[in-house]
Design a protein around this motif. Structure first.
Motif, PDB file in Angstrom:
ATOM      1  N   HIS A 199     -39.712  20.982 -38.831  1.00  0.00           N
ATOM      2  CA  HIS A 199     -40.241  21.974 -40.199  1.00  0.00           C
ATOM      3  C   HIS A 199     -39.055  22.388 -40.840  1.00  0.00           C
ATOM      4  CE1 HIS A 199     -43.766  21.260 -37.812  1.00  0.00           C
ATOM      5  NE2 HIS A 199     -44.776  21.807 -39.043  1.00  0.00           N
ATOM      6  N   ALA A 200     -38.486  22.959 -40.029  1.00  0.00           N
ATOM      7  CA  ALA A 200     -37.366  23.375 -41.194  1.00  0.00           C
ATOM      8  C   ALA A 200     -36.869  22.658 -42.284  1.00  0.00           C
ATOM      9  CB  ALA A 200     -36.128  24.076 -40.370  1.00  0.00           C
ATOM     10  N   ILE A 201     -36.023  21.342 -41.593  1.00  0.00           N
ATOM     11  CA  ILE A 201     -34.865  20.056 -42.617  1.00  0.00           C
ATOM     12  C   ILE A 201     -36.614  19.130 -43.248  1.00  0.00           C
ATOM     13  CG2 ILE A 201     -33.308  20.122 -39.999  1.00  0.00           C
ATOM     14  CD1 ILE A 201     -35.280  17.125 -39.758  1.00  0.00           C
ATOM     15  N   THR A 202     -37.551  19.989 -43.506  1.00  0.00           N
ATOM     16  CA  THR A 202     -38.393  18.997 -44.826  1.00  0.00           C
ATOM     17  C   THR A 202     -37.460  19.479 -45.956  1.00  0.00           C
ATOM     18  OG1 THR A 202     -39.832  21.541 -44.529  1.00  0.00           O
ATOM     19  CG2 THR A 202     -40.433  19.382 -43.246  1.00  0.00           C
ATOM     20  N   VAL A 203     -37.520  20.802 -46.150  1.00  0.00           N
ATOM     21  CA  VAL A 203     -35.682  21.532 -46.990  1.00  0.00           C
ATOM     22  C   VAL A 203     -34.466  21.066 -46.685  1.00  0.00           C
ATOM     23  CG1 VAL A 203     -37.215  22.260 -48.109  1.00  0.00           C
ATOM     24  CG2 VAL A 203     -36.216  23.951 -47.037  1.00  0.00           C
ATOM     25  N   GLU A 204     -33.567  21.040 -47.259  1.00  0.00           N
ATOM     26  CA  GLU A 204     -31.632  20.781 -46.688  1.00  0.00           C
ATOM     27  C   GLU A 204     -31.977  22.011 -45.809  1.00  0.00           C
ATOM     28  OE1 GLU A 204     -30.004  18.789 -50.092  1.00  0.00           O
ATOM     29  OE2 GLU A 204     -28.104  19.382 -48.853  1.00  0.00           O
ATOM     30  N   GLN A 205     -31.127  21.600 -44.797  1.00  0.00           N
ATOM     31  CA  GLN A 205     -30.138  23.025 -44.142  1.00  0.00           C
ATOM     32  C   GLN A 205     -29.325  21.931 -44.043  1.00  0.00           C
ATOM     33  OE1 GLN A 205     -32.235  25.283 -42.721  1.00  0.00           O
ATOM     34  NE2 GLN A 205     -33.893  24.710 -43.994  1.00  0.00           N
ATOM     35  N   ASP A 206     -28.096  23.181 -43.378  1.00  0.00           N
ATOM     36  CA  ASP A 206     -26.585  22.495 -43.162  1.00  0.00           C
ATOM     37  C   ASP A 206     -27.375  23.327 -41.643  1.00  0.00           C
ATOM     38  OD1 ASP A 206     -23.871  23.256 -42.848  1.00  0.00           O
ATOM     39  OD2 ASP A 206     -24.108  25.026 -41.623  1.00  0.00           O
TER      40      ASP A 206
END
Ligand code: TYM
Length: 330
Positions: free
Chosen positions: A44-51
């Motif tokens: 779910h976290a990578i549904t927005v940009e993540q480093d």
């Protein structure tokens, strides 16, 4: 034993008090009498940009926090979502029985997408993946905060739809939402929920903050006109939020606190609450650090967790694939 399941995203350096009081505290309570599955929702976290580097670090810190807050890997299955591939696999099947308009009605998508420059398709289909997370384990209860209620309704709808199309496979789960702490508010904007993506960091109390920083945030919390410390969510949302937090962390009732603060002012409440938060968070911080200092132990917990989770998840997915009409490998 009834089964429970829930998840949390590794999208911040620390959980905040809303995450703890709205959800994780109930996870800890439920692990005794239930068969419990709790996971870090990195898909779910990578549904927005993540480093990538930061995501890896935050995932570990998230696991450490769950353990430090009282989850016991002997009693509860604690795992990382991406280590159990069945989540993504069931997610796909459920996407194919979800209407486009139905997905478009999710209010959290509307809020979150408004804050993004590039809105990913993943952010749009996020609640369907969440339904898969849940249905894979066929839990009776899903302990969450109020902001997840609509996603739980979608999950129930999808469970029923799948059942009526392909035969009884899923049991629609119940949300487990505690009234008193289902929505902890932002200290600076007491009309908005405390959130990892809050407009200012001064509105959120992070568990891993230095207690002095938390005390300062509490001192500068927006309070209301008047001076009496009374619980009145409509008229005094700021003060009421502080009372809710105080009560939840100490086990003292709001009535008891109101009586104790009679004749005193907001400043006294804030000062004491700063101490209450510090007393709660300081040992948690120390335990988190101890878990982070022993990465091999953390990896062991996660390996065991993923294995136990997969045993259940693989069984459900196998049944689903069969019912949908996929040719099964012999
Ligand atoms: P997340 O990571 O945003 O939040 C984790 C949990 O904390 C609760 N919460 C709050 N409760 C009270 N007051 C607040 N201010 C507050 N802020 C957050 C949330 O309701 C949540 O229970 N989509 C989920 C993660 C997820 C999930 C799942 C949950 C993925 N798959 C399957 C349950 C079942 C989320 O983003 O939570």
């Amino acid at each position: 034993k009834a089964r429970v399941l829930s998840g949390i995203q590794p999208t911040a350096d620390s959980f905040h008090l809303g995450n703890y009081l709205g959800a994780v505290r109930q996870w800890v309570d439920l692990q005794d009498e239930h068969e419990a599955f709790y996971f870090i929702a990195d898909l779910h976290a990578i549904t927005v940009e993540q480093d990538a580097k930061l995501l890896r670090k935050r995932t570990r810190v998230s696991v450490a926090q769950l353990l430090a807050l009282g989850l016991d890997p002997e009693r509860a299955t604690v795992f990382v979502q991406s280590q159990v591939p069945e989540h993504a696999e069931l997610g796909w099947v459920l996407q194919c029985i979800t209407g486009f308009g139905e997905a478009g009605r999710m209010t959290q998508f509307k809020d979150k997408s408004a804050k993004q420059e590039m809105v990913s398709v993943g952010l749009f289909t996020y609640p369907i993946l969440q339904a898969a997370d849940i249905l894979l384990y066929r839990p009776q209860y899903v302990p969450v905060g109020e902001d997840q209620r609509q996603h739980l309704e979608l999950t129930r709808d999808l469970a029923q739809r799948f059942n009526s199309r392909f035969g009884k496979t899923f049991q629609p789960p119940e949300p487990f939402i505690l009234k008193g702490t289902a929505k902890i508010f932002d200290l600076q904007e007491p009309g908005a929920k405390m959130s990892k993506s809050a407009s200012t960091p001064s509105g959120i109390i992070e568990l891993l903050d230095d207690p002095k920083v938390s005390a300062k945030k509490i001192r500068s919390a927006v309070t209301d006109t008047g001076r009496e410390v009374v619980y009145d969510p409509e008229g005094k949302p700021g003060v009421s939020n502080l009372l809710t937090i105080y009560s939840a962390l100490t086990g003292r009732t709001v009535d008891d606190l109101q009586a104790a603060f009679e004749g005193k002012g907001y400043g006294d409440l804030k000062k004491e609450l700063g101490e209450v938060v510090s007393d709660f968070a300081s040992p948690v911080r120390a335990r988190v650090q101890a878990y982070l200092d022993d990465p091999a132990e953390l990896d062991k917990v996660l390996a065991r967790g993923a294995e136990r989770a997969r045993e259940v998840a693989a069984g459900t997915l196998d049944r689903v694939y069969d019912r949908v009409g996929f040719l099964r490998r012999k």
